[in-house]
Design an enzyme around this catalytic site. Structure first.
Site, PDB file in Angstrom:
ATOM      1  CG  ASP A 120       0.931  -6.048   1.129  1.00  0.00           C
ATOM      2  OD1 ASP A 120       0.682  -5.493   0.052  1.00  0.00           O
ATOM      3  OD2 ASP A 120       0.985  -5.434   2.212  1.00  0.00           O
ATOM      4  N   GLY A 134       0.818  -1.198   0.000  1.00  0.00           N
ATOM      5  CA  GLY A 134       0.000   0.000   0.000  1.00  0.00           C
ATOM      6  C   GLY A 134       0.856   1.254   0.000  1.00  0.00           C
ATOM      7  CB  SER A 135       0.568   4.504  -1.721  1.00  0.00           C
ATOM      8  OG  SER A 135       0.992   3.995  -2.963  1.00  0.00           O
ATOM      9  N   GLY A 136       1.481   5.427   0.969  1.00  0.00           N
ATOM     10  CA  GLY A 136       1.331   6.157   2.218  1.00  0.00           C
ATOM     11  C   GLY A 136       2.486   5.933   3.169  1.00  0.00           C
ATOM     12  CG  HIS A 137       3.556   2.606   4.269  1.00  0.00           C
ATOM     13  ND1 HIS A 137       2.971   2.928   5.465  1.00  0.00           N
ATOM     14  CD2 HIS A 137       2.794   1.622   3.724  1.00  0.00           C
ATOM     15  CE1 HIS A 137       1.897   2.162   5.643  1.00  0.00           C
ATOM     16  NE2 HIS A 137       1.761   1.375   4.598  1.00  0.00           N
ATOM     17  CE  LYS A 195       4.915  -2.553   4.111  1.00  0.00           C
ATOM     18  NZ  LYS A 195       4.824  -2.479   2.637  1.00  0.00           N
ATOM     19  CG  HIS A 201      -1.452  -0.112   7.444  1.00  0.00           C
ATOM     20  ND1 HIS A 201      -0.747  -1.230   7.810  1.00  0.00           N
ATOM     21  CD2 HIS A 201      -1.122   0.152   6.159  1.00  0.00           C
ATOM     22  CE1 HIS A 201      -0.022  -1.635   6.770  1.00  0.00           C
ATOM     23  NE2 HIS A 201      -0.230  -0.815   5.761  1.00  0.00           N
TER      24      HIS A 201
END
Lengths: 335, 335
Positions: B112, B56-59, B107, B221
């Site tokens: 994932d 996921g993006s945002g990291h 991860k 998250h």
């Protein structure tokens, strides 16, 4: 106020100590707590012009993060958002002097300018020749809370990088000063705040912004900017910043530019790249080309959310010096 | 919600496009918007094991910020906090394959793991041999909102760096997989949140934290951690994190360690260095030595304020591989 700190009065001392421990391969911290500065591991380089910068803390990685090969020889951190006094600046100047003189790189805030000036006079008594460049790249306002004239903001990083490379290649003090002056003459910035930040020893936000309000032209200490407007899209906000910067710099067709998008500390990297994309498109619409890019947190305001846009007009010499190797904690390439 | 974005649904597409433009010397973006990934400029290296990660993006800078020489060959960004689907992972795997097979670094989140597994099966049909390492370094909780077992957090960066160096020196897939597995076996992390973050398309904070509350053991998250406690000093908070990490890793006298202090996105660098100083002192009290250090924003949660502490037990081979040259946008040294 929730922060990862212990005693609000010890934030700078503790964080600089941690920084020096973590990066002992690159930097050393002075041993005298009354004259706190960070300098290049290994000390002054004989025959090389020394570069010293500094200012209030809270803008990390500026300035200590830029100490190392190809950039600063020493950085002097003051208390948060407060200029360091002349004593540590003098001590740092001594530590940075390799016999070829020292360039002071000073952001244009009244306290910094005065304290660096006094330190330069003290250094001259130690037979160290000092020249000074005052960085004033912020086009947002003329005169401000702590400044006569324009404020010095993210463009400072480019002055430090490019002048640092000139010193590293062996230029004399006259020439390093000329290069630094040329960078300052060709660089413009403007920023936006989405949220305020909280100075640890103050314990409350340094200004108030409404739930749906942003401040265009914010200073890096939360000084007032040009106007408060309702929250807007990234494209609209970038439009405000880039237009002000590019108009002031008189960007025209054929210009070769460096575009820097700087995070204020609390902004996700993804947002900086959205701003970057729009700013770049706007420069290209003017017929200019973006030859170099720098995106990230370089001149922050603690945990403030927001960003600034900086444009530097390049020539061949400035491009070569920008590309030259640099080994610091915050900028590192080519070596 | 105030963010520097345009359409909340376009955050990932626009930011990846800006990223690829800004760093076209290092990375390329795929041309198919339905199979979005970032890969090394110049394409797969013939004969070298390819490394692919994603999530996921945002990291950010995870994962695209670690694409480049000596680290990842490709990174696949999903929507914010959402796993990418198998198709772009398959496409990235193809792009990363230089004929020596591909390592997937995943991860440990259920989505994932499943999607990378499917992508690996699809890649095998293309005659690409895939091996997988699942990173699960977070000691905070066993099982979590999106995870069976332990979550994968900041230790992922060390797996990517060290396995990337092994691939770069010419190790075969078997050996690169063994190295990645060894790093994962020797790395532990735990984090703390001072504030929540807001996912753009959700428009409100992903959880609630009181004015004087912090969450120890937070997931990246915003998944629940071990406990909520009243806001405390940096030393106390670091004590919670470091003790959990060092106990789990069974740090003892004579151990050689890498200490990483990772910012969650909205934390000033000065605070990370205060945490670093305390964590290091605690490791030294156990008789261990900190041989390598990494401090900064590497695995973030949008604009969350907080930090995580990661400790990796080093051996000579892992140290050499960590020190090996790396040229990515977020980690860069030695070349």
């Amino acid at each position: 106020m929730k922060k990862l700190i212990n005693d609000p009065q010890q934030v700078v001392a503790e964080s600089v100590a941690g920084f020096a421990l973590a990066h002992s391969d690159l930097v050393t911290m002075s041993q005298d707590p009354d004259a706190l500065f960070v300098s290049r591991a290994g000390g002054a380089v004989p025959g090389k012009v020394g570069l010293v910068s500094g200012g209030g803390s809270g803008h990390e990685p500026l300035h200590a993060g830029f100490v190392g090969v190809g950039m600063l020889d020493a950085a002097v951190p003051g208390a948060v958002f407060t200029s360091p006094t002349p004593d540590p600046i003098q001590a740092a100047t001594k530590a940075a002097d390799g016999g070829a003189g020292v360039l002071h790189i000073v952001k244009n805030y009244t306290g910094d300018v005065l304290n660096f000036e006094t330190a330069a006079e003290l250094a001259e008594m130690d037979d160290i020749t000092v020249k000074t460049v005052v960085v004033n790249d912020d086009v947002a306002v003329q005169d401000s809370l702590y400044t006569a004239g324009r404020r010095g903001v993210a463009g400072t990083v480019l002055v430090e990088k490019i002048a640092g490379a000139a010193a590293e290649r062996g230029d004399d003090l006259e020439k390093v000063h000329e290069i630094a002056t040329r960078v300052n003459a060709g660089v413009r910035s403007m920023g936006v705040a989405l949220t305020a930040c909280t100075v640890p020893h103050a314990g409350k936000p340094s200004f108030d912004l409404g739930e749906d309000e942003i401040e265009i032209g914010i200073g890096i200490h939360g000084e007032p900017g040009r106007e408060r407007i309702p929250a807007a899209s990234a494209d609209e906000i970038t439009g405000h910043l880039l237009t002000a910067v590019a108009d002031d710099l008189q960007v025209t067709s054929g210009d070769k530019l460096l575009l820097m998008v700087n995070g204020m500390g609390g902004t996700p990297a993804s947002e900086l790249y959205i701003v970057y994309g729009r700013a770049r498109a706007m420069l290209e619409e003017r017929g200019a080309t973006v030859e170099r890019s720098l995106v990230g947190n370089y001149v922050t305001s603690l945990e403030m959310q927001g960003a600034s846009v900086t444009v530097l007009r390049l020539d061949d010499e400035l491009t070569d010096l920008y590309d030259a190797p640099v080994v610091t904690t915050a900028l590192r390439w080519g070596a």
